[in-house]
Design an enzyme around this catalytic site. Sequence first.
Site, PDB file in Angstrom:
ATOM      1  N   GLU A   1       0.732  -1.147   0.065  1.00  0.00           N
ATOM      2  CA  GLU A   1       0.103   0.015   0.130  1.00  0.00           C
ATOM      3  C   GLU A   1       1.140   1.236  -0.050  1.00  0.00           C
ATOM      4  OE1 GLU A   1      -2.690   0.413   3.175  1.00  0.00           O
ATOM      5  OE2 GLU A   1      -3.156  -1.665   3.216  1.00  0.00           O
TER       6      GLU A   1
ATOM      7  N   ASP B   1      -5.275   8.809  11.074  1.00  0.00           N
ATOM      8  CA  ASP B   1      -3.933   8.477  11.357  1.00  0.00           C
ATOM      9  C   ASP B   1      -3.341   9.092  12.599  1.00  0.00           C
ATOM     10  OD1 ASP B   1      -2.961   6.830   9.029  1.00  0.00           O
ATOM     11  OD2 ASP B   1      -3.515   8.396   7.859  1.00  0.00           O
TER      12      ASP B   1
END
Lengths: 405, 274
Positions: free
Chosen positions: B54, B65
């Site tokens: 990814e 995040d």
Amino acid sequence: MTLMSDKSAGNGYFGPYGGQFVPETLMPALAQLDREYRSAMADPAFHAQFADALRKIAGRPSELYFASRFTEMLGGAKIYLKREDMNHTGAHKINNTIGQALLAQRMGKKRVIAETGAGQHGVATATAAAVYGLECDVYMGSEDIRRQALNVFRMKLMGARVIPVNSGQRTLKDALNEAFRDWMGSVEHTHYILGTVAGPYPFPEMVREFQSCIGAEARSQMLQAEGRLPDVVVACVGGGSNAAGIFARMINDKSVRMIGVEAGGRSLKPGDHAASLSAGRPGILHGTLSYVLQDDDGQTSLVHSVSAGLDYPGVGPEHAMWKDSGRVEYLPCGDEDALDAVVALSRAEGIIPALESAHAVAQAMKMAPKMPKDSILLINLSGRGDKDCNEIASILERRKGSEKK
Amino acid sequence: MNDLSDNRLVKLFAELKAASKKTLLPFLSAGYPDLETTGLLLDELQARGVRACELGFPFSDPVADGPVIQNSYAAALEQGATCDGILDVVRNYRSGGGSMALAAMVSYSIIYRHGVNEFLETCKSAGFDAMIIPDLPMEESQAVGPAADRLGLCNVLLVAPTTSPERRIEIARRSRGFIYYVSVAGITGQRDSLPEETIRGVEELRKHVQTPVCVGFGISDPQTVATVCQVADGAIVGSAIVKRLMDAKARGATSREMAACAGAFVEELITPLR
Ligand SMILES: Cc1ncc(COP(=O)(O)O)c(C=O)c1O
């Protein structure tokens, strides 16, 4: 007072704007909030409870004040002020935090979190948390902690934890990011009291409804005082909650011209302002599709405003719809004009406006002299300037210094 | 329409299934510490036996995040990483014969700004096989799903611990390539242990759908990779790898040394799956 649940926005959109662009982790919490909000809207007991709390805690209704000396000074339209600055805690933000704290209680959530820029929403959240016995954490950019030291102290005094945010420009946008990150890991027992009409659905509609007491009162107070509605309503726009609150109940009164005033900062060059509607484009920020300040690669632009509460690169999606339809005009107002407005209103009326609200006052100062004497201009005075006194003092001091040179 | 049979990611999982194998999906912050290193890292990972990777597109406001990936994104943007630059790295990787399946992890803010169709087409032609859009939940995914299908790109959807059982199945049905099973309610970043529910949740989901399931968020060591892969088709490791790159950078490592360091760690992670 009556709250309306907007059927047309029931799918989460205002025209093409709005939506829920958030991680899956948050979707169930948004669905739960939407269900609870809708069931509260349908529950007369909730309406009664909310109205009672607004009266006893916020001190509503707020006055509609005819600013006679300010009117005389400007020499044109009659100026009325909707005195949200007179609310407990000093701004309109308390209307929304009471509503959302009541919803948090209904959902059985014992902890609330909030983001804050100017600190007014943080203070209002801390207040509601103290009233209802909820645990409270407030995220605030470290630059704003510096600019709004008084409000930081107030929050702490009321038992809230103020968590400094050091990412990005260390202002309002970054505080929202951190609040969302907290919520990602705490959704089960925590409600996020978002402070404006931005963010994912149902926040834009729900916050507007909790703030619509401003417009509902102003409308009937205006009719009582003058027997008619104002010709122009002016409100400042950060995320857009005080503006949506006063506009929403007059949006169908076609004779009323509405103006939202954004932070024009130093100039309209990128990085110098926070005028998302005036200078931005449709894009996605914090879970909603609306006008945003972004570069061509989709990265959020830097923003600037003298006012911590308007220093935000996005805006609520309903404002985007109102802009496109032309129902509301959005104009920028620069830092300097806002500062001049603080001084002018303070001298004329003995009212020190918040730097945010001063943007609306400045716009009124531009327009009123050109309007006929029998016309009416209503300013939503969203908050008081106590929190800004240190910042204003140091800017005025600097100004004086540069004038001498 | 919906012909993903030629898609590298789809073919990879078919092959793995036939061989009863599981896979590791490392995550890299594209452009961290710079685009050149990202190019080296892709070659390095492939050389270590990684089959799918990814690439996270740096974003100024990544709300899902944790600090490690956030900081890497901020540093990448500071270094001048752009979508065009990242796509060039992928083009170079493909023209050099790169064969890993590549998934672009991109905020919908970025995609919307470029225009959905245009962005997906460019990703596909550069050599991406899948899109993972962490802030595009099922309700909004119609904006991307059909276009991705048409282009032969997998649109990978995410299932979270907070997702109800019925909704999980609905999301799984619409997901292409694999289902991204988020193991913890919270942001990306290392966790000490994997919640028990994750294993049960993956097993339960398996009963209802054929699409492969990969687990991510908080996985940082070979043991956890092994545990996860007892039930899942793949384990996604992100922050732990990016953290190694950060530490190496702080020690003053060169691009090559950083790539080697991440490669060695990935080798450890992948060993239990051999
Ligand atoms: C007094 C005051 N007015 C206005 C604002 C801007 O917010 P909104 O646009 O949501 O009303 C703030 C935000 O902090 C504020 O404190």
